[in-house]
Design a protein around this motif. Structure first.
Motif, PDB file in Angstrom:
ATOM      1  N   GLY A 175     -29.579  -5.058  65.364  1.00  0.00           N
ATOM      2  CA  GLY A 175     -28.831  -6.043  64.583  1.00  0.00           C
ATOM      3  C   GLY A 175     -28.002  -5.370  63.508  1.00  0.00           C
ATOM      4  O   GLY A 175     -27.659  -5.983  62.488  1.00  0.00           O
TER       5      GLY A 175
ATOM      6  N   SER B 233     -24.368  -6.631  61.550  1.00  0.00           N
ATOM      7  CA  SER B 233     -24.122  -7.753  60.638  1.00  0.00           C
ATOM      8  C   SER B 233     -25.258  -7.876  59.619  1.00  0.00           C
ATOM      9  O   SER B 233     -26.355  -7.341  59.821  1.00  0.00           O
ATOM     10  CB  SER B 233     -24.021  -9.042  61.465  1.00  0.00           C
TER      11      SER B 233
ATOM     12  N   ASP C 191     -26.572  -3.049  68.507  1.00  0.00           N
ATOM     13  CA  ASP C 191     -26.304  -4.492  68.433  1.00  0.00           C
ATOM     14  C   ASP C 191     -25.717  -4.944  69.767  1.00  0.00           C
ATOM     15  O   ASP C 191     -25.039  -4.176  70.452  1.00  0.00           O
ATOM     16  CB  ASP C 191     -25.301  -4.779  67.302  1.00  0.00           C
TER      17      ASP C 191
ATOM     18  N   ASP D 166     -23.417  -6.992  69.785  1.00  0.00           N
ATOM     19  CA  ASP D 166     -22.007  -6.958  69.395  1.00  0.00           C
ATOM     20  C   ASP D 166     -21.678  -5.508  69.024  1.00  0.00           C
ATOM     21  O   ASP D 166     -21.682  -5.124  67.847  1.00  0.00           O
ATOM     22  CB  ASP D 166     -21.785  -7.909  68.214  1.00  0.00           C
TER      23      ASP D 166
ATOM     24  N   LEU E 251     -38.382  -7.567  60.874  1.00  0.00           N
ATOM     25  CA  LEU E 251     -37.893  -8.710  60.102  1.00  0.00           C
ATOM     26  C   LEU E 251     -38.561  -9.985  60.604  1.00  0.00           C
ATOM     27  O   LEU E 251     -38.240 -10.470  61.682  1.00  0.00           O
ATOM     28  CB  LEU E 251     -36.372  -8.809  60.219  1.00  0.00           C
TER      29      LEU E 251
ATOM     30  N   TYR F 131     -37.931 -21.008  65.957  1.00  0.00           N
ATOM     31  CA  TYR F 131     -37.715 -19.901  65.016  1.00  0.00           C
ATOM     32  C   TYR F 131     -39.009 -19.608  64.245  1.00  0.00           C
ATOM     33  O   TYR F 131     -39.422 -18.454  64.135  1.00  0.00           O
ATOM     34  CB  TYR F 131     -36.581 -20.270  64.056  1.00  0.00           C
TER      35      TYR F 131
HETATM   36  N1  LIG Z   1     -30.433 -14.406  56.449  1.00  0.00           N
HETATM   37  C1  LIG Z   1     -31.593 -14.944  56.134  1.00  0.00           C
HETATM   38  O1  LIG Z   1     -31.681 -15.853  55.283  1.00  0.00           O
HETATM   39  C2  LIG Z   1     -32.852 -14.467  56.795  1.00  0.00           C
HETATM   40  C3  LIG Z   1     -34.069 -14.914  56.266  1.00  0.00           C
HETATM   41  C4  LIG Z   1     -35.246 -14.492  56.849  1.00  0.00           C
HETATM   42  C5  LIG Z   1     -35.217 -13.634  57.932  1.00  0.00           C
HETATM   43  N2  LIG Z   1     -34.014 -13.219  58.431  1.00  0.00           N
HETATM   44  C6  LIG Z   1     -34.064 -12.341  59.592  1.00  0.00           C
HETATM   45  O2  LIG Z   1     -33.387 -11.134  59.304  1.00  0.00           O
HETATM   46  C7  LIG Z   1     -32.809 -10.607  60.498  1.00  0.00           C
HETATM   47  C8  LIG Z   1     -31.323 -10.340  60.263  1.00  0.00           C
HETATM   48  O3  LIG Z   1     -30.701 -11.582  59.982  1.00  0.00           O
HETATM   49  P1  LIG Z   1     -29.249 -11.715  59.353  1.00  0.00           P
HETATM   50  O4  LIG Z   1     -29.305 -12.825  58.403  1.00  0.00           O
HETATM   51  O5  LIG Z   1     -28.767 -10.385  58.930  1.00  0.00           O
HETATM   52  O6  LIG Z   1     -28.444 -12.240  60.638  1.00  0.00           O
HETATM   53  P2  LIG Z   1     -26.987 -11.903  61.205  1.00  0.00           P
HETATM   54  O7  LIG Z   1     -26.696 -13.010  62.158  1.00  0.00           O
HETATM   55  O8  LIG Z   1     -26.044 -11.637  60.113  1.00  0.00           O
HETATM   56  O9  LIG Z   1     -27.228 -10.557  62.028  1.00  0.00           O
HETATM   57  C9  LIG Z   1     -28.029 -10.552  63.170  1.00  0.00           C
HETATM   58  C10 LIG Z   1     -27.512  -9.467  64.101  1.00  0.00           C
HETATM   59  O10 LIG Z   1     -28.377  -9.453  65.259  1.00  0.00           O
HETATM   60  C11 LIG Z   1     -27.560  -9.308  66.405  1.00  0.00           C
HETATM   61  N3  LIG Z   1     -28.259  -9.863  67.555  1.00  0.00           N
HETATM   62  C12 LIG Z   1     -28.574 -11.167  67.794  1.00  0.00           C
HETATM   63  N4  LIG Z   1     -29.157 -11.293  68.989  1.00  0.00           N
HETATM   64  C13 LIG Z   1     -29.230 -10.048  69.522  1.00  0.00           C
HETATM   65  C14 LIG Z   1     -29.723  -9.544  70.753  1.00  0.00           C
HETATM   66  N5  LIG Z   1     -30.233 -10.355  71.683  1.00  0.00           N
HETATM   67  N6  LIG Z   1     -29.676  -8.205  70.971  1.00  0.00           N
HETATM   68  C15 LIG Z   1     -29.123  -7.386  70.038  1.00  0.00           C
HETATM   69  N7  LIG Z   1     -28.602  -7.814  68.878  1.00  0.00           N
HETATM   70  C16 LIG Z   1     -28.666  -9.139  68.621  1.00  0.00           C
HETATM   71  C17 LIG Z   1     -26.283 -10.067  66.080  1.00  0.00           C
HETATM   72  O11 LIG Z   1     -25.200  -9.656  66.914  1.00  0.00           O
HETATM   73  C18 LIG Z   1     -26.090  -9.726  64.617  1.00  0.00           C
HETATM   74  O12 LIG Z   1     -25.284  -8.558  64.457  1.00  0.00           O
HETATM   75  C19 LIG Z   1     -33.066 -11.650  61.594  1.00  0.00           C
HETATM   76  O13 LIG Z   1     -34.206 -11.260  62.335  1.00  0.00           O
HETATM   77  C20 LIG Z   1     -33.356 -12.900  60.805  1.00  0.00           C
HETATM   78  O14 LIG Z   1     -34.150 -13.806  61.528  1.00  0.00           O
HETATM   79  C21 LIG Z   1     -32.831 -13.606  57.891  1.00  0.00           C
END
Ligand SMILES: NC(=O)c1ccc[n+]([C@@H]2O[C@H](COP(=O)([O-])OP(=O)(O)OC[C@H]3O[C@@H](n4cnc5c(N)ncnc54)[C@H](O)[C@@H]3O)[C@@H](O)[C@H]2O)c1
Length: 253
Positions: free
Chosen positions: A13, A16, A37, A39, A137, A152
């Protein structure tokens, strides 16, 4: 050159949000980093902005052959693999009654099984190569339930206990591998922004999400990256099997 000097980290990931911020900070703390990623263009763009300490590769975390390729790319580019940060994740809306089976499978496959695939590969490699660290995460959604986030919540609760099982196994077998879970609250990333934008009433949805974080707290991906970089570094050697909440105090009451 800082606390992660000499570490070789694979960040899923990495294109992003929290993954990108983590890759940036690990590199500035002295690590070499592979951003993986689905992407791959986004991962490449972050890697080129970081510079020569960073590389990028395509990874679809639900696909074993894709993991095998990404790990080979990591070993080739970084010369080893000591740290895995499992950031790849997806967020989908749905209650127990409104979540279709294909959505359930998608969320569990990416967030939980994808994390499990990465952990399994990391343990197999690191046990033979001097140990290492895994950071998974999860979320505050892995600690308490939200009616709208059925799949989720289940995936993130799974990541929490998967992490403890791995930590227990690695400790029992003296493998020199630590495994911890990070539980962010609402962090301002594309995941949250997109979820809000896709709601029926985005303005109201934004208010609901904003209300989670205590007033005056600014929760950015870089703040979570600080915790991840510490957990990936050696001074945190005593922290293992832990669930680390980072939410500005939202869950304290
Ligand atoms: N943002 C929040 O508030 C928050 C809170 C708690 C936990 N999280 C967790 O933190 C982690 C990162 O989240 P974020 O907010 O940075 O999200 P984000 O959407 O900004 O980034 C997620 C990244 O994961 C990649 N991704 C998604 N599915 C994929 C797959 N099947 N294979 C490879 N890459 C894949 C996407 O392309 C993206 O670049 C996640 O696991 C999310 O659940 C986020």
């Amino acid at each position: 050159m800082g606390r992660c000097k000499g570490k070789r980290a694979l960040v899923t990931g990495g294109g992003s949000g929290i993954g990108a911020a983590t890759a940036r900070l690990l590199a500035s703390d002295g690590a070499m980093v592979m951003l993986a990623d689905r992407d791959v263009d986004a991962a490449r763009s972050v890697a080129s902005e970081i510079g020569e300490a960073a590389h990028a590769t395509e990874l679809q975390v639900t696909d074993q052959a894709s993991w095998d390729n990404a790990i080979k790319a990591t070993l080739d580019a970084l010369g080893g693999w000591d740290v895995l940060v499992n950031c790849a994740g997806i967020l989908r809306r749905g209650t127990i009654e409104s979540t279709p089976l294909d959505m359930w499978h998608d969320v569990i496959n990416v967030n939980l099984t994808g994390t499990w695939r990465g952990c399994r590969a990391a343990v197999a490699h690191m046990r033979e190569n001097g140990g290492g660290g895994i950071v998974n995460l999860s979320s505050v959604s892995g600690l308490v339930g939200d009616s709208e986030l059925c799949a989720y919540d289940a995936s993130k609760g799974g990541v929490r206990l998967l992490t403890k099982s791995i930590a227990h196994y690695c400790t029992e077998n003296q493998l020199g591998i630590r495994c911890n879970s990070i539980h962010p609250g609402v962090i301002q990333t594309p995941m949250v922004h997109n979820y809000i934008a896709e709601a029926d009433d985005p303005e109201n949805e934004r208010k609901l999400w904003d209300a989670f974080t205590p007033e005056g707290v600014n929760a950015q991906a870089e703040d979570v990256a600080e915790l991840i970089a510490f957990i990936a570094s050696d001074p945190s050697h005593l922290i293992n099997g832990a669930e680390l909440v980072i939410d500005g105090g939202a869950m304290a009451s």
